[in-house]
Design an enzyme around this catalytic site. Structure first.
Site, PDB file in Angstrom:
ATOM      1  N   TYR A   1       0.858  -1.189   0.000  1.00 52.75           N
ATOM      2  CA  TYR A   1       0.000   0.000   0.000  1.00 52.75           C
ATOM      3  C   TYR A   1       0.892   1.235   0.000  1.00 52.75           C
ATOM      4  O   TYR A   1       1.918   1.284   0.680  1.00 52.75           O
ATOM      5  CB  TYR A   1      -0.902   0.034   1.234  1.00 52.75           C
ATOM      6  CG  TYR A   1      -1.700   1.313   1.383  1.00 52.75           C
ATOM      7  CD1 TYR A   1      -2.993   1.398   0.887  1.00 52.75           C
ATOM      8  CD2 TYR A   1      -1.149   2.444   2.006  1.00 52.75           C
ATOM      9  CE1 TYR A   1      -3.730   2.576   1.003  1.00 52.75           C
ATOM     10  CE2 TYR A   1      -1.882   3.619   2.118  1.00 52.75           C
ATOM     11  CZ  TYR A   1      -3.160   3.681   1.624  1.00 52.75           C
ATOM     12  OH  TYR A   1      -3.879   4.845   1.726  1.00 52.75           O
TER      13      TYR A   1
ATOM     14  N   GLU B   1      -3.466   7.689  -4.049  1.00 52.21           N
ATOM     15  CA  GLU B   1      -3.432   6.382  -3.391  1.00 52.21           C
ATOM     16  C   GLU B   1      -3.231   5.275  -4.409  1.00 52.21           C
ATOM     17  O   GLU B   1      -3.879   5.264  -5.460  1.00 52.21           O
ATOM     18  CB  GLU B   1      -4.734   6.147  -2.623  1.00 52.21           C
ATOM     19  CG  GLU B   1      -4.758   4.840  -1.839  1.00 52.21           C
ATOM     20  CD  GLU B   1      -6.050   4.657  -1.065  1.00 52.21           C
ATOM     21  OE1 GLU B   1      -6.015   4.759   0.179  1.00 52.21           O
ATOM     22  OE2 GLU B   1      -7.098   4.437  -1.701  1.00 52.21           O
TER      23      GLU B   1
END
Length: 387
Positions: free
Chosen positions: A110, A198
């Site tokens: 992530y 993101e």
């Protein structure tokens, strides 16, 4: 302002970030055209394009191994609505579907860049727990969250990047790839005035390369005046139509779930008005700030926005005249009511600049509008009338 995933990936490509090849479907007749843009020998991943997370959990992301699978997915979703845990019950329209080449994944990570108001900086968040909700990871496994702040030049030092890469157990080649991705993301964040970037997941492929499998971008709306190319990518169908219309008139509007419409000038006064309605057991239907320089025309538009909500059973107008003149607000209210049939109670509280003149205009209008001098009495009255 949000971008669709495919739009974010197009932006990623211009900054040298590794993303999957894809074909875009906006009509059932261009399925073949979309498939010709990718390697479909082993199938593809079909993805609904909508401004919501959790698409995969409701079937909005699917592995298609055949041409028939693609057709079935398109027939199921294109022109329909997707409802996820992040949308309301009405869902969001699906006008675009993306077909992406398959990626063989060895590991999921992530990565994101966010505006960190706590540290008054832009922060990078990285985790080895990719593909998961990062808030859940932070709560259950905080040791898996790695964080670094961008410096005054919107960069992260090489030392910090390689330190994080080491903690992620990346090999030497992957460390260099990671550095390139971080550097390019920082540049993109700065150049395009982003509030969020993101990548979840940022994957390591079976060939050992880092790859941006997903992409999410939010742009700071206050900077859109200098991001004309991004404004052109806005998909108004993904936004609350009242909120979108409000933006076009420079009004601040947020739809809520109550039944008392609010029109106020000033964000702080608007919050105080909603709190006072709640104090007397009422439920605000919206936040609407007409601003400190509201004109008669803008007030009329604001009034119509409130009335377009079928859940609104009453309206409270709370105006403190400083720069804005209360008589202009009053005239805007009168015009809005006269332009359409209004069958809900309206309570108006005017104080400040030209408030007495505003009250006289309302009193002489012949309209069913109740005037109050205090916010407490005004809130109590509208709650009583609605109940």
């Amino acid at each position: 302002m949000n971008l669709h995933e495919y739009q974010a990936k197009e932006l990623f490509e211009t900054y040298g970030l590794p993303v999957s090849k894809r074909g875009i479907i906006t009509d059932r007749n261009n399925i073949d055209e979309a498939l010709n843009l990718i390697d479909f020998s082993n199938g593809c991943v079909a993805k609904v394009q909508a401004h919501t997370g959790g698409r995969g959990k409701v079937g909005g992301v699917k592995l298609c191994s055949s041409y028939e699978d693609v057709i079935a997915f398109v027939e199921e979703w294109l022109g329909k609505k997707i409802v996820t845990i992040q949308t309301d019950s009405a869902g969001l329209p699906v006008n675009v579907i993306s077909l992406e080449e398959l990626t063989n994944i060895d590991k999921e990570l992530y990565m994101s860049l966010i505006v960190d108001r706590g540290s008054k900086s832009i922060s990078m968040i990285v985790s080895e727990a990719g593909g998961m909700n990062i808030e859940e990871v932070a709560e259950t496994n905080p040791e898996k969250i790695l964080k670094a702040q961008l410096n005054e030049n919107f960069k992260i030092s090489n030392e910090e990047i390689f330190k994080i890469a080491q903690l992620l157990a990346l090999n030497e080649s992957q460390k260099e790839q990671f550095k390139s991705i971080v550097d390019n993301c920082c540049l993109l964040f700065k150049d395009k005035d982003l509030s969020l970037l993101e990548i979840n997941p940022l994957v390591i492929t079976d060939k050992g390369n880092l790859h941006c499998l997903d992409a999410k971008i939010n742009i700071d709306e206050n900077a859109l005046y200098r991001q004309v190319d991004l404004v052109a990518l806005r998909d108004a169908s993904q936004e609350d139509q009242r909120e979108y219309e409000a933006k076009q008139s420079d009004l601040s509007y947020v739809a809520l779930e109550g039944n008392i419409g609010c029109m106020v000038n000033g964000a702080g006064l608007a919050m105080g008005t909603m709190d006072t309605i709640k104090l007397y057991d009422g439920e605000p239907a919206n936040f609407l700030d007409v601003g400190g320089t509201a004109t008669k025309e803008r007030v009329s538009i604001a009034f119509q926005l409130i009335l377009s909500d079928v859940n609104v059973k009453g309206i409270l107008v709370n105006i403190f005249g400083g720069i804005v003149r209360c008589d202009l607000i009053a005239q805007g209210i009168i015009d809005a009511i006269k332009e359409r049939s209004v069958d809900v109670p309206i309570v108006v509280r005017l104080q400040g600049n030209q408030s007495e003149r505003g009250k006289k205009l309302l009193n002489k209008s012949g309209l069913n509008v109740i005037g109050e001098d205090s916010l407490q009495h005004a809130a109590q009255k509208i709650v009583e009338l609605v109940k």
